[in-house]
Design a protein around this motif. Structure first.
Motif, PDB file in Angstrom:
ATOM      1  N   ILE A   3     186.639 -14.819 110.924  1.00 54.40           N
ATOM      2  CA  ILE A   3     186.660 -14.012 110.089  1.00 54.40           C
ATOM      3  C   ILE A   3     184.889 -14.397 110.126  1.00 54.40           C
ATOM      4  O   ILE A   3     184.029 -14.962 109.460  1.00 54.40           O
ATOM      5  CB  ILE A   3     186.949 -13.965 108.685  1.00 54.40           C
ATOM      6  N   ILE A   4     184.010 -12.988 110.194  1.00 49.88           N
ATOM      7  CA  ILE A   4     183.024 -13.436 110.304  1.00 49.88           C
ATOM      8  C   ILE A   4     182.119 -12.098 109.062  1.00 49.88           C
ATOM      9  O   ILE A   4     182.093 -11.271 109.305  1.00 49.88           O
ATOM     10  CB  ILE A   4     181.962 -12.286 112.507  1.00 49.88           C
ATOM     11  N   VAL A   5     181.420 -13.011 108.550  1.00 51.98           N
ATOM     12  CA  VAL A   5     180.643 -12.152 107.835  1.00 51.98           C
ATOM     13  C   VAL A   5     178.905 -11.854 107.802  1.00 51.98           C
ATOM     14  O   VAL A   5     178.327 -12.986 107.930  1.00 51.98           O
ATOM     15  CB  VAL A   5     181.040 -12.895 106.178  1.00 51.98           C
ATOM     16  N   THR A   6     178.819 -10.484 107.381  1.00 49.04           N
ATOM     17  CA  THR A   6     177.318 -10.190 108.342  1.00 49.04           C
ATOM     18  C   THR A   6     176.365 -10.658 106.199  1.00 49.04           C
ATOM     19  O   THR A   6     177.166 -10.196 105.647  1.00 49.04           O
ATOM     20  CB  THR A   6     177.154  -9.486 108.569  1.00 49.04           C
ATOM     21  N   LEU A   7     174.852 -11.052 106.748  1.00 42.57           N
ATOM     22  CA  LEU A   7     174.745 -10.424 105.619  1.00 42.57           C
ATOM     23  C   LEU A   7     174.915  -8.965 105.197  1.00 42.57           C
ATOM     24  O   LEU A   7     174.817  -9.244 104.124  1.00 42.57           O
ATOM     25  CB  LEU A   7     172.907 -10.698 106.206  1.00 42.57           C
ATOM     26  N   THR A   8     175.122  -7.900 105.457  1.00 44.28           N
ATOM     27  CA  THR A   8     174.654  -6.849 105.242  1.00 44.28           C
ATOM     28  C   THR A   8     176.394  -6.559 104.100  1.00 44.28           C
ATOM     29  O   THR A   8     176.496  -6.103 103.351  1.00 44.28           O
ATOM     30  CB  THR A   8     175.269  -5.559 106.334  1.00 44.28           C
ATOM     31  N   ASP A   9     177.391  -7.086 104.812  1.00 45.16           N
ATOM     32  CA  ASP A   9     178.484  -6.931 104.496  1.00 45.16           C
ATOM     33  C   ASP A   9     178.435  -8.191 102.716  1.00 45.16           C
ATOM     34  O   ASP A   9     179.439  -7.448 101.777  1.00 45.16           O
ATOM     35  CB  ASP A   9     179.395  -7.940 105.370  1.00 45.16           C
ATOM     36  N   LEU A  14     179.305  -8.295  96.921  1.00 43.91           N
ATOM     37  CA  LEU A  14     178.327  -8.554  96.197  1.00 43.91           C
ATOM     38  C   LEU A  14     177.901  -7.398  95.211  1.00 43.91           C
ATOM     39  O   LEU A  14     177.974  -7.410  93.924  1.00 43.91           O
ATOM     40  CB  LEU A  14     177.107  -9.077  96.212  1.00 43.91           C
ATOM     41  N   THR A  15     177.327  -6.435  95.454  1.00 49.39           N
ATOM     42  CA  THR A  15     177.349  -5.090  94.750  1.00 49.39           C
ATOM     43  C   THR A  15     178.348  -4.632  94.254  1.00 49.39           C
ATOM     44  O   THR A  15     178.258  -3.935  92.907  1.00 49.39           O
ATOM     45  CB  THR A  15     176.328  -3.873  96.030  1.00 49.39           C
ATOM     46  N   GLY A  16     179.220  -4.754  95.047  1.00 45.33           N
ATOM     47  CA  GLY A  16     180.791  -4.148  94.930  1.00 45.33           C
ATOM     48  C   GLY A  16     180.568  -4.497  93.416  1.00 45.33           C
ATOM     49  O   GLY A  16     181.323  -4.648  91.896  1.00 45.33           O
ATOM     50  N   ILE A  17     181.037  -6.095  93.485  1.00 40.99           N
ATOM     51  CA  ILE A  17     181.524  -7.051  91.992  1.00 40.99           C
ATOM     52  C   ILE A  17     180.384  -6.603  91.095  1.00 40.99           C
ATOM     53  O   ILE A  17     181.052  -6.423  89.957  1.00 40.99           O
ATOM     54  CB  ILE A  17     181.334  -8.529  92.760  1.00 40.99           C
ATOM     55  N   GLY A  18     179.185  -7.219  91.298  1.00 40.71           N
ATOM     56  CA  GLY A  18     178.438  -6.511  90.072  1.00 40.71           C
ATOM     57  C   GLY A  18     179.264  -5.260  89.849  1.00 40.71           C
ATOM     58  O   GLY A  18     178.454  -4.648  88.263  1.00 40.71           O
ATOM     59  N   VAL A  19     178.700  -3.681  89.863  1.00 41.43           N
ATOM     60  CA  VAL A  19     179.768  -2.645  89.723  1.00 41.43           C
ATOM     61  C   VAL A  19     180.661  -2.788  88.316  1.00 41.43           C
ATOM     62  O   VAL A  19     180.230  -2.196  87.481  1.00 41.43           O
ATOM     63  CB  VAL A  19     179.193  -1.675  91.259  1.00 41.43           C
ATOM     64  N   ILE A  20     181.860  -2.581  89.221  1.00 37.28           N
ATOM     65  CA  ILE A  20     182.120  -3.704  88.356  1.00 37.28           C
ATOM     66  C   ILE A  20     182.165  -4.343  87.356  1.00 37.28           C
ATOM     67  O   ILE A  20     183.246  -4.286  86.584  1.00 37.28           O
ATOM     68  CB  ILE A  20     183.261  -4.348  89.501  1.00 37.28           C
TER      69      ILE A  20
END
Length: 152
Positions: A3-9, A14-20
């Motif tokens: 699984i490759i996670v890019t910086l954008t992903d 992290l933004t989604g977690i912050g919003v939640i």
């Protein structure tokens, strides 16, 4: 499988977690504020009930004190005040208690007298009326040096 996670992903997650987290914080804050408001509203309601109870008790006591001392020589103002208080009591006292009050004033008996009616009104008004009875209510009589109850 890799699984490759890019910086954008990663930033998106992290933004989604912050919003939640932000939304959960708002929800918890609203719940706490609502709970506190509900608690204070209940306290305010209890305080208002206590004030009204004291007002009603004062009117009942004033009427009884005035009515039992009315004489043919009493002033017109005394009779007007007694009528006003009697009519106010008729608006909120239960039928039997109001009738007992009238009988206690007109022709008191050991079972139905002013002090026993006061105790019944006390039971009606107080949430926890206690165990006070009519023989324990302080009563003053003319030419009596000591305070005494009706029963003694």
């Amino acid at each position: 499988m890799q699984i490759i996670v890019t910086l954008t992903d990663a930033l998106f997650v992290l933004t989604g977690i912050g919003v939640i987290q932000f939304l959960l914080g708002l929800w918890i804050k609203a719940r706490i504020e609502s709970s506190i408001k509900s608690e204070y509203d209940k306290l305010l309601e209890d305080y208002r009930f206590d004030l009204r109870t004291r007002e009603q008790a004062a009117k009942a006591a004033e009427y009884i004190a005035l009515a039992r001392n009315l004489k043919l020589t009493s002033t017109e103002a005394d009779y007007c005040r007694a009528n006003q208080l009697a009519w106010e009591l008729a608006l909120w006292l239960p039928d039997d208690l109001y009738r007992n009050l009238g009988k206690a004033l007109a022709s008191p008996s050991p079972d139905n007298n002013i002090l026993s009616v006061l105790i019944e009104i006390r039971k009606l008004l107080l949430k926890t009326p206690g165990t006070l009875n009519d023989t324990e209510v302080i009563h003053h009589a003319q030419n009596v040096r000591a305070i005494r109850s009706l029963g003694s």
